[in-house]
Design an enzyme around this catalytic site. Sequence first.
Site, PDB file in Angstrom:
ATOM      1  CB  SER A 110      -0.885  -0.033   1.234  1.00 23.65           C
ATOM      2  OG  SER A 110      -1.710   1.076   1.213  1.00 23.65           O
ATOM      3  N   GLY A 111       0.592   2.159  -0.912  1.00 26.96           N
ATOM      4  CA  GLY A 111       1.350   3.414  -0.968  1.00 26.96           C
ATOM      5  C   GLY A 111       2.583   3.342  -1.839  1.00 26.96           C
ATOM      6  CB  THR A 115      -3.640   3.600  -7.591  1.00 21.74           C
ATOM      7  OG1 THR A 115      -3.969   2.541  -6.686  1.00 21.74           O
ATOM      8  CG2 THR A 115      -4.897   4.131  -8.227  1.00 21.74           C
ATOM      9  CG  ASN A 160      -1.845   5.745  -0.663  1.00 23.33           C
ATOM     10  OD1 ASN A 160      -2.000   6.950  -0.829  1.00 23.33           O
ATOM     11  ND2 ASN A 160      -1.829   4.869  -1.648  1.00 23.33           N
ATOM     12  CB  SER A 163      -5.002   3.505   0.738  1.00 23.16           C
ATOM     13  OG  SER A 163      -4.756   2.134   0.651  1.00 23.16           O
ATOM     14  CB  SER A 164      -6.948   1.139  -4.193  1.00 25.98           C
ATOM     15  OG  SER A 164      -6.031   1.939  -4.870  1.00 25.98           O
ATOM     16  N   GLY A 390      -1.163  -4.883  -2.432  1.00 23.97           N
ATOM     17  CA  GLY A 390       0.048  -5.687  -2.312  1.00 23.97           C
ATOM     18  C   GLY A 390       0.077  -6.479  -1.036  1.00 23.97           C
ATOM     19  CD  GLU A 392      -2.801  -4.688   3.174  1.00 26.89           C
ATOM     20  OE1 GLU A 392      -3.533  -5.240   4.013  1.00 26.89           O
ATOM     21  OE2 GLU A 392      -3.179  -3.743   2.452  1.00 26.89           O
TER      22      GLU A 392
HETATM   23  N1  LIG Z   1       5.016   8.042 -10.081  1.00 23.97           N
HETATM   24  C1  LIG Z   1       4.670   8.826  -9.074  1.00 23.97           C
HETATM   25  N2  LIG Z   1       5.021  10.126  -9.099  1.00 23.97           N
HETATM   26  C2  LIG Z   1       4.675  10.921  -8.090  1.00 23.97           C
HETATM   27  N3  LIG Z   1       3.995  10.539  -7.012  1.00 23.97           N
HETATM   28  C3  LIG Z   1       3.615   9.257  -6.926  1.00 23.97           C
HETATM   29  C4  LIG Z   1       3.924   8.354  -7.967  1.00 23.97           C
HETATM   30  N4  LIG Z   1       3.416   7.169  -7.614  1.00 23.97           N
HETATM   31  C5  LIG Z   1       2.816   7.336  -6.409  1.00 23.97           C
HETATM   32  N5  LIG Z   1       2.921   8.590  -5.992  1.00 23.97           N
HETATM   33  C6  LIG Z   1       2.429   9.170  -4.731  1.00 23.97           C
HETATM   34  O1  LIG Z   1       2.208   8.141  -3.817  1.00 23.97           O
HETATM   35  C7  LIG Z   1       0.836   8.103  -3.401  1.00 23.97           C
HETATM   36  C8  LIG Z   1       0.376   6.683  -3.273  1.00 23.97           C
HETATM   37  O2  LIG Z   1       0.302   6.082  -4.536  1.00 23.97           O
HETATM   38  P1  LIG Z   1      -0.781   4.990  -4.907  1.00 23.97           P
HETATM   39  O3  LIG Z   1      -0.600   4.694  -6.325  1.00 23.97           O
HETATM   40  O4  LIG Z   1      -2.110   5.408  -4.455  1.00 23.97           O
HETATM   41  O5  LIG Z   1      -0.326   3.800  -4.046  1.00 23.97           O
HETATM   42  P2  LIG Z   1      -0.940   2.338  -4.018  1.00 23.97           P
HETATM   43  O6  LIG Z   1      -2.009   2.293  -5.026  1.00 23.97           O
HETATM   44  O7  LIG Z   1       0.182   1.455  -4.317  1.00 23.97           O
HETATM   45  O8  LIG Z   1      -1.452   2.164  -2.651  1.00 23.97           O
HETATM   46  C9  LIG Z   1       0.089   8.830  -4.478  1.00 23.97           C
HETATM   47  O9  LIG Z   1      -1.049   9.439  -3.939  1.00 23.97           O
HETATM   48  C10 LIG Z   1       1.094   9.834  -4.931  1.00 23.97           C
HETATM   49  O10 LIG Z   1       1.066  10.967  -4.101  1.00 23.97           O
HETATM   50 MG   LIG Z   2      -3.935   1.950  -4.857  1.00 21.32          MG
END
Ligand SMILES: Nc1ncnc2c1ncn2[C@@H]1O[C@H](COP(=O)(O)OP(=O)(O)O)[C@@H](O)[C@H]1O
Ligand SMILES: [Mg+2]
Length: 1107
Positions: A110-111, A115, A160, A163-164, A390, A392
């Site tokens: 997560s984070g 996404t 996050n 977070s999804s 992912g 956890e």
């Molecule tokens: N490629 C990226 N560039 C800039 N910031 C990113 C990038 N990927 C993730 N982030 C930052 O990290 C945060 C968490 O990403 P996210 O994709 O929601 O995580 P996950 O889906 O893996 O839980 C996003 O809200 C964003 O602020």
């Molecule tokens: Mg996500």
Amino acid sequence: MAKMEVKTSLLDDMIGVGDMVLLEPLNEDSFINNLKKRFDHNEVYTYIGSVVISINPYRSLPIYTPEKVEEYRNRNFYELSPHIFALSDEAYRSLRDQDKDQCILITGESGAGKTEASKLVMSYVAAVCGKGAEVNQVKEQLLQSNPVLEAFGNAKTVRNDNSSRFGKYMDIEFDFKGDPLGGVISNYLLEKSRVVKQPRGERNFHIFYQILSGASEDFLCKLKLERDFSRYNYLGLDSAKVNGVDDAANFRTVRNAMQIVGFMDHETQSVFEVVAAVLKLGNIEFKPESRVNGLDESKIKDKNELKEICELTGIDQSVLERAFSFRTVEAKQEKVSTTLNVAQAYYARDALAKNLYSRLFSWLVTRINESIKAQTKVRKKVMGVLDIYGFEIFEDNSFEQFIINYCNEKLQQIFIELTLKEEQEEYIREGIEWTHIEYFNNAIICDLIENNQTGILAMLDEECLRPGTVTDDTFLEKLNQVCATHQHFESRMSKCSRFLNDTSLPHSCFRIQHYAGKVMYQVEGFVDKNNDLLYRDLSQAMWKASHSLIKALFPEGNPAKINLKRPPTAGSQFKASVATLMKNLQTKNPNYIRCIKPNDKKAAHIFNDALVCHQIRYLGLLENVRVRRAGYAFRQAYEPCLERYKMLCKQTWPHWRGPARAGVEVLFNELEIPEEEFSFGRSKIFIRNPRTLFKLEDLRKQRLEDLATLIEKIYRGWKCRTRFLLMKKSQIVIASWYRRYAQQKKYQKIKSSAIIVQSYIRGWKARKLLRELKHQKRCNEAATVIAAYWHGTQARRELKRLKEEARRKHAVAVIWAYWLGLKVRREYRKFFRANAGRKIYEFTLQRLMQKYFLEMKNKMPSLSPIDKNWPARPYLFLDSTHKELKRIFHLWRCKKYRGQFTDQQKLIYEEKLEASELFKDKKALYPASVGQPFQGAYLEISKNPKYKKLKDAVDEKIIIAEVVNKINRANGKATSRIFLLTKNNVLLADQKSGNIKSEVPLGDVTKVSMSSQNDGFFAVHLKEGSEAAGKGDFLLSSDHLIEMATKLYRTTLSQTKQKLNIEISDEFLVQFRQDKVCVKFIQGSQKNGNIPTCKRKNNRLLEVAVP
Ligand SMILES: Nc1ncnc2c1ncn2[C@@H]1O[C@H](COP(=O)(O)OP(=O)(O)O)[C@@H](O)[C@H]1O
Ligand SMILES: [Mg+2]
């Protein structure tokens, strides 16, 4: 040309190594150091072969711009530095050009940026695929499904902010051209427990906060909601606001996205009504109530909230109230109803809220799918994007983590399978012998969880279905029995005594050694969560709702479709959907993005080694590299390989004419690379060890330096030579120009010298000629002069002779004349003296007179009688003649002047002459009158209608008509009267009325008196005893006195043949009735200007002062 462009940027300007496969030596430390080094240089992407490792930068990097998209578009995977776009491009092109379905698997905790990565992939594909109105709409709908699902399925967690809380797999469908047609979304296991309870520092799903912040007052009122978060029990209060997140703005985005995706207004409305109902459910509270039979019962504390929910959802309030208080169990056609105690009521409430929300979420996904579904039936190519939670590992891991980790375990399995499969396929494709690769296969762990008989999930289901008391502990006991001997299962109570003394393992827990690490799970809640029980009374109540969406969400509530069979448990449902997913993925070409979180603080620039190390371990990345390197670490198509290293061998440099593979063979032989180090595939060269590649790279670098020197050398030589040639050429040009110039100069000089010599010669010749000519001329002249002199002499001689002759003739004449004179004088001497003087005198006089008259003729003055000019007298002796002549001339011209007159004019001049005779030198007023013409009728009586009567009374010709002043005899004041003179009469009339005052026949006028001065007074004396004389004489005054007197005189003369007596005296007597008054004119003062004043001094004297 195209070949020249091929460059392996992955190897150029590398920070660390861009592809972990090339890492040497390969161990955990070097792996992490390489990642860290790259991360510190903003290189967040690194490859393991075709797998992309992405480290969350936690800040926006300028590497996703449209320019970057263009840069990566249609380029080879290894051509540019590692990037998620390279992977997306590879996948898209492979789908479009090779007709292979693709899936992009994004994993990480997560984070870690899963996404975001999935969105980047989608936006890249959207940017590079076809364009056009229809295609753009599809793209837009696909992209806009994200904000909707994120609003309902994402939440702020400690890891996050966005977070999804669900797994998402999206298939994007393309046509043969690579244009998007539509998509299908599958969702996995929404974390619905979040609806009713959130861990510390976390929030409920975004949508709740978005509605409350962003909806208008009106809309909130419709939903029966209040803006205040604290009003709702389901909203964790401690972190209702998230930094940098504008819930209100996001609400607008979501609504807009829903509209784009294709939600109808009433659907959107229904969705928000369900959300509102869920929120309000949390506010229903229960209180205990005892009953006589000893059974516990509960009662709703405040029914207001319930009432509003029922209004919102269209459920009968009593039905819902009952559903919260009773539970009906149906078994074998028997219905048993039991009451619910407070705890059970709360359980029921939360279960309803959770179910309502998670079903709403699933409905949303279905609804979106309906919209984005491909419209055509043509064969489609598919690109799947999997963004799933992912692995956890928390302190307390429960059923959810168990499920999630199971899913990741499956993904790892498929990863290994597919990677190996791919590797093997490539070997076969390239015709290279397959060497067995040792790797950890996690199939055994998957089996531990999903085995249909002895798997943990199967046993959980069994436990849930088993009659009798079922608790989490009985489930653990069962596990302990069945799985005790499994290598990857650990528990305190298991039969296997291995863990008896492991104090880190509490009694109510079991531990699974996942591929990514050991995870300890708390059994508490497993049974409940797996059962996911919703009392049938509640689902039936929901089904009865008039709200169509809610009704549709609870189809099992329909009594007609009662199904006594238990609904599938959460575990088995998940297992089934994971199995479907895996099946789906297996048919596709996988592309991996493995996301790594660099720190726990959501902060940029921090790279926590331990944290990264942990992720690398459980993601099995080292394993990944090893698998990839097991056979041959590096492979490259022949063309780019030859292009890159051709400078290392004489035969291939600078051009290799044959096929690329032969070139590479020659190259490798020449470089004496040991044969076991490489292998020739069909289209690629396979290099076993990265060391060999690096050696090649080093050689290349060295060679490039040498080449650079060589090029420099050649360039310098070329430059010098060119310069020299240029100078040489220039020198020739300059020399030729100079020569030309010099020759020109010389020629000019010779030319001018020739001209000078020539001119001298010509001059000399000309002078010679001139001399000759001059000589000739002089000869001629001399001859002429001599001739002239001779003629002159001749002429003079002749002249002398002629003169002599003339003189003699003259002398003869003179002498003759003298002689004659003498003779005459002797003869006439006696007469001459007596007569000559007188004759000469007379002749002279005559001459002078003649001259005088001739001159006079020219000097005559004008014919005007008043011209006084007269020429001056020339000789004194002519004085009298001159005067006489002047007089005669004047008389003559007057006569001539008079001769021009008409009779009229004559009369006027006669009159004027008469006046002159009468008054000249007698009266001072006279000279002024000379220039004035005598008009007579100054008053035009006939024309003035006022005097019509007067005109009628006088029928004779009027000689004078003029206004005069009549002097009053009493006081000397003047009154205006009209003075008329006719042939026979003098009349005085009133000036205003025209009435005749007096009329005197001319015969009765005896005398007219006036002064000698410059005034207009005059008296008309009447004959004594005549009719008119009764009132006495008239004393009048007029400006035209001279004219009047003259006319009176002439008229009287012509009528009576008597001369009228005109007396001019400064003192005269006037008869006033009986009295005689003396009128005396004195020299008066200038007091009244030029007007004479008249004053009665006494009875006998009237004084007129004349200025
Ligand atoms: N490629 C990226 N560039 C800039 N910031 C990113 C990038 N990927 C993730 N982030 C930052 O990290 C945060 C968490 O990403 P996210 O994709 O929601 O995580 P996950 O889906 O893996 O839980 C996003 O809200 C964003 O602020
Ligand atoms: Mg996500």
